[in-house]
Design an enzyme around this catalytic site. Structure first.
Site, PDB file in Angstrom:
ATOM      1  CE  LYS A 245      -2.040  -1.103   3.867  1.00  0.00           C
ATOM      2  NZ  LYS A 245      -1.401  -2.399   4.106  1.00  0.00           N
ATOM      3  CB  THR A 246       3.576   2.364   2.255  1.00  0.00           C
ATOM      4  OG1 THR A 246       2.733   2.178   3.390  1.00  0.00           O
ATOM      5  CG2 THR A 246       4.397   3.619   2.448  1.00  0.00           C
TER       6      THR A 246
ATOM      7  CG  ASP B 193       0.676   4.947   4.430  1.00  0.00           C
ATOM      8  OD1 ASP B 193      -0.157   4.025   4.328  1.00  0.00           O
ATOM      9  OD2 ASP B 193       1.911   4.739   4.435  1.00  0.00           O
ATOM     10  CD  GLU B 194       0.073   2.789   8.671  1.00  0.00           C
ATOM     11  OE1 GLU B 194      -0.886   2.115   9.086  1.00  0.00           O
ATOM     12  OE2 GLU B 194       1.218   2.320   8.502  1.00  0.00           O
TER      13      GLU B 194
ATOM     14  CD  GLN C  93      -1.193  -3.223   9.283  1.00  0.00           C
ATOM     15  OE1 GLN C  93      -0.170  -2.703   9.709  1.00  0.00           O
ATOM     16  NE2 GLN C  93      -1.367  -3.494   8.004  1.00  0.00           N
TER      17      GLN C  93
ATOM     18  NE  ARG D  21       4.317  -4.134  11.020  1.00  0.00           N
ATOM     19  CZ  ARG D  21       3.746  -3.741   9.889  1.00  0.00           C
ATOM     20  NH1 ARG D  21       4.346  -2.878   9.099  1.00  0.00           N
ATOM     21  NH2 ARG D  21       2.575  -4.214   9.503  1.00  0.00           N
TER      22      ARG D  21
END
Ligand code: ATP
Ligand code: MG
Length: 786
Positions: free
Chosen positions: A56-57, A243-244, A274, A627
């Protein structure tokens, strides 16, 4: 095809034309079709809703590059919001690399807070502030609230200032000003919350200060009340990227919606699994509502994970499956199997830190059957920041380089806060809180009485404290040593203030001058305590840090916004940070220590928010595991020292939720003397029972206490056992010991009991001296199997 500035050449363009345009766009070539679609759908709302590590990022970053490359937007016309300063820096670098040039000119790529500071400085007067307003940190915020609480005659023991601060923060996160606070909130803080909120905001204005929550709140207020200003930014920010998105709160959401409502060129990416900032007012509903807010949104789903091995992904999926009400996303990867998720139980937190230190060194050497992994490629992610101390101590002892990310540790030190208060009064003379902090530091003979006089004069004249002090001196209201010293301080402040605008004096020189002339440096030079030399070094470090900024104000702003604290020494380092700070990051090797019920999931979160809290903790576990790229090591300790007290703990319930097929249990070194190398890994071959009990079996701490602990673990209720951590104390174990008995403790060795107090034994150890230990972890000396 130099510029698409004024044209809409892409609109409805044929595939062939788009393919032509994409020539010379290597940044598109590394994307999969779904990502590419998200990058190329430049106009109108786009939502990328996808699991961890699906790019996504990466796609968001490519989208920025695409906007720039195609000339759709100039760098200053793109508003790109990330969650941390570190993420913003990384994105800037990546865009620069993809473009092949540095992009100094992306002023609106940053966190919500950093962008709002800029906006607010431009329009401060619209909310009654001056553009040089100060940003208060939590400490100042609490101090100010305490003053208001005591002035209102409220007992702050029953109604702590921190509680009020929490309530007000919460209101700000929901974009509620004192004027539009819903009636349902009237009872908050014993019914005095709303009134104190109004007083607090008024006082902040007088001080020309804002707190963190105000940064957004004020900007939203400006946008809501000044159509012309909003329209200006709607035109200006032609493309918005976030983002996020799952972690935005109501105020952030309103802010984005206001800005995007005209052109609707907004691209949000996120993952409902998340969402980990509910406790700070984040509303995962924002992401689920996107399609309603922006009808016709182009929704992109990504399913291929490029980050982690299948074992790691499966472990993460197994844990998150325990949550209800998820959108539920499939994730798959082409990566090879790799290592299973590794699980290990330890005796206590110190040993966990010791083992991880050794393991890091072993992995670095490549002696774990894996490729050698560099220190930069490893991270330790903790649930609570107090867990860091054990690692920091251990790593310092063995000389393992590490950095702590996400904690403003350096800037929290006393001497640094004092020095910054000086800088604050110089750059913003109405900053009364900073003035209060430094007026008698170093000691100037200005005790409470003198300070009260200053305050009274300031209040009578309706001026800030600095001005009040000046008037008091002019009126001859303060004599003696105190008066003379105050005079010197006020003269100094005036002189330094003037020098802030002097091109011949750099802000670094000015900072040194302020610290020297005010007597602050001298105070530590004359201090004979062992800490003083360290404090002087820190002050030097502070002045050094200033060099990277244009002026004092820029520096102060940076510090108040700082989330990352990386030491400047070069070289590879292991990163230590909280799970919250790790969002969006990735590391080849990740250690997840402290998986114990009460610590993780956090008892507080469960007590305060019940099932909702537990589910947020579970998402945090999912964030942690995802992660990891190659190796993920989860650990727990049977005992932990919390605020000086030993507490026993049960392995986290999340450990039970790890799918067994993807987990390998490691044997810690210990009593049987084999050490890690000799005992090796046991390979998950336990019979029956959960992973947790097999971990305990593999665990050499086969003490009766540990076994009882395991038996209890089996009976543990699934709901939130708020006493779980404290109820495992086994009183029987106490009565089985008597004074004078010779016993063995795994950590301290042999000793004799000299006192018994509840479940604690006072023992005179042969090597370790006298210590109090929990009875359960003591064995009679002759029970020891060697
Ligand atoms: P998170 O939810 O954790 O924030 P994310 O969805 O933002 O994850 P990224 O950080 O963008 O994921 O990407 C994860 C990793 O996968 C990165 O190392 C990235 O470079 C890599 N990656 C992403 N897309 C691709 C692709 N199409 N091909 C190869 N690698 C990719
Ligand atoms: Mg990401």
């Amino acid at each position: 095809m130099s510029s698409y500035d004024e044209s809409d050449a892409f609109e409805g363009a044929s595939l062939a034309a788009r393919a032509m345009a994409a020539r010379g766009t290597p940044y598109l070539e590394g994307l999969n079709p779904a990502q590419r679609a998200a990058v190329e759908a430049l106009d109108g709302p786009v939502l990328m809703l996808a699991g961890a590590g699906t790019g996504k990022t990466k796609a968001l970053t490519a989208r920025i590059v695409h906007l720039l490359k195609t000339g759709r937007a100039r760098p200053n016309e793109i508003l790109a919001v990330t969650f941390t300063n570190k993420a913003a820096r990384e994105m800037k670098n990546r865009v620069g690399n993809m473009l092949g040039q540095s992009i100094e000119g992306m002023p609106w790529l940053g966190t919500f807070h950093s962008i709002c500071v800029k906006l607010l400085r431009r329009h401060a007067e619209l909310v009654g502030l001056k553009s040089n307003f100060t940003i208060l940190d939590t400490d100042d915020q609490i101090r100010l609230m305490k003053q208001l609480i005591s002035a209102a005659g409220i007992d702050d023991k029953r109604w702590p200032a921190r509680m009020l601060a929490g309530i007000i923060d919460n209101w700000k996160n929901r974009a509620w000003t004192p004027a539009n606070l819903p009636a349902a909130e009237a009872g908050a803080y014993d019914g005095k919350g709303p009134q104190l909120y109004a007083l607090y905001q008024a006082r902040l204005k007088e001080l020309n200060a804002v707190d963190f929550g105000d940064l957004l709140l004020h900007v939203v207020t400006i946008f809501q009340t000044h159509e012309d200003v909003l329209a200006q930014y709607q035109r200006w920010f032609r493309y918005i990227l976030v983002d996020e998105y799952q972690d935005t709160n109501v105020a952030q959401y309103l802010w984005l919606r206001l800005l995007a409502s005209a052109h609707k060129n907004i691209c949000c990416v996120g993952d409902d699994d998340q969402s980990i900032y509910g406790w700070r007012g984040a509303e995962v509903g924002n992401i689920l509502r996107f399609e309603k807010d922006f009808p016709g949104a182009h929704v992109v789903r990504l399913e291929q994970n490029y980050r982690s091995t299948p074992h790691i992904l499966a472990a993460a999926s197994g844990v998150i499956a325990g949550n209800s009400g998820r959108l539920g996303k499939e994730l798959w990867t082409e990566a090879q199997d790799g290592e299973k998720v590794r699980l290990i139980g330890h005796w206590d937190g110190e040993e966990e830190a010791r083992w991880i230190g050794e393991e890091i060194e072993a992995m670095q050497r490549g002696t774990r059957g894996m490729r050698p992994i560099g220190l930069d490629e490893m991270a330790i992610l903790v649930r609570a920041s107090h867990q860091m101390r054990a690692f920091e101590d251990r790593f310092m002892t063995i000389g393992l380089p590490y950095r702590v990310i996400g904690g403003p540790r350096f800037y929290e030190r006393l001497e640094i806060r004092d020095a910054m208060a000086y800088f604050r009064v110089v750059t913003s003379p109405s900053d009364d809180l900073a003035f209060e902090r430094i007026v008698n530091t170093p000691k100037r003979g200005l005790g409470d009485k003198a300070q009260q006089k200053i305050q009274m004069t300031a209040r009578e004249n309706g001026v800030p404290l600095v001005e009040g002090a000046r008037i008091l001196l002019e009126q001859g209201g303060l004599g003696g040593k105190g008066g003379a010293e105050l005079g010197k301080l006020i003269d100094g402040l005036t002189r330094w203030g003037r020098l802030t605008g002097d091109a011949d004096v750099s802000h670094v020189e000015l900072a040194e001058m302020i610290l020297d002339e005010s007597g602050y440096t001298g105070m530590w030079q004359n201090d004979k305590t062992p800490e003083a030399p360290g404090r002087l070094e820190n002050l030097k470090e502070l002045v050094k840090a200033l060099e990277q900024f244009e002026n004092l104000q820029g520096f102060l702003e940076h510090v108040s916004l700082i989330m990352d604290n990386e030491s400047s020494e070069a070289g590879e380092k292991v990163s230590i940070m909280t799970l919250h700070a790790a969002k969006g990051l990735e590391f080849p090797a990740v250690f997840l220590p402290g998986w114990e019920d009460g610590l993780f999931p956090s008892q507080r979160s469960m007590d305060e928010s019940g099932t909702k809290g537990l589910e947020e903790e579970r998402r945090l576990a999912y964030v942690g595991i995802t992660r990891a790229e190659e190796v993920c090591t989860i650990s727990f300790a049977g005992n932990r020292r919390v605020f000086g007290q030993w507490q026993s703990a049960l392995p986290s319930r999340f450990i039970d939720e790890l799918p067994e097929a993807h987990v390998e249990i490691l044997t810690p070194p210990g009593l049987y003397g084999g050490g890690y190398g000799a005992a090796g890994m046991t390979g998950g071959g336990g019979q029956g029972g959960g992973i947790e009990s097999r971990a305990a079996e593999a665990n050499v701490y086969n003490s009766p206490g540990w076994k009882r602990l395991q038996a209890r673990a089996g009976q543990r209720p699934v709901a939130q056992p708020s006493e779980a951590r404290n109820t495992v104390i086994d009183m029987k174990a106490v009565s089985s010991h008597s004074v004078g008995e010779r016993v063995f403790h795994q950590k301290f060795g042999y000793g004799a009991i000299i006192g018994i107090e509840g479940d604690k034994l006072e023992i005179d150890f042969e090597k370790a001296g006298t210590k109090k230990v929990v009875a359960r972890f003591i064995s009679a000396a002759d029970d020891i199997p060697f």
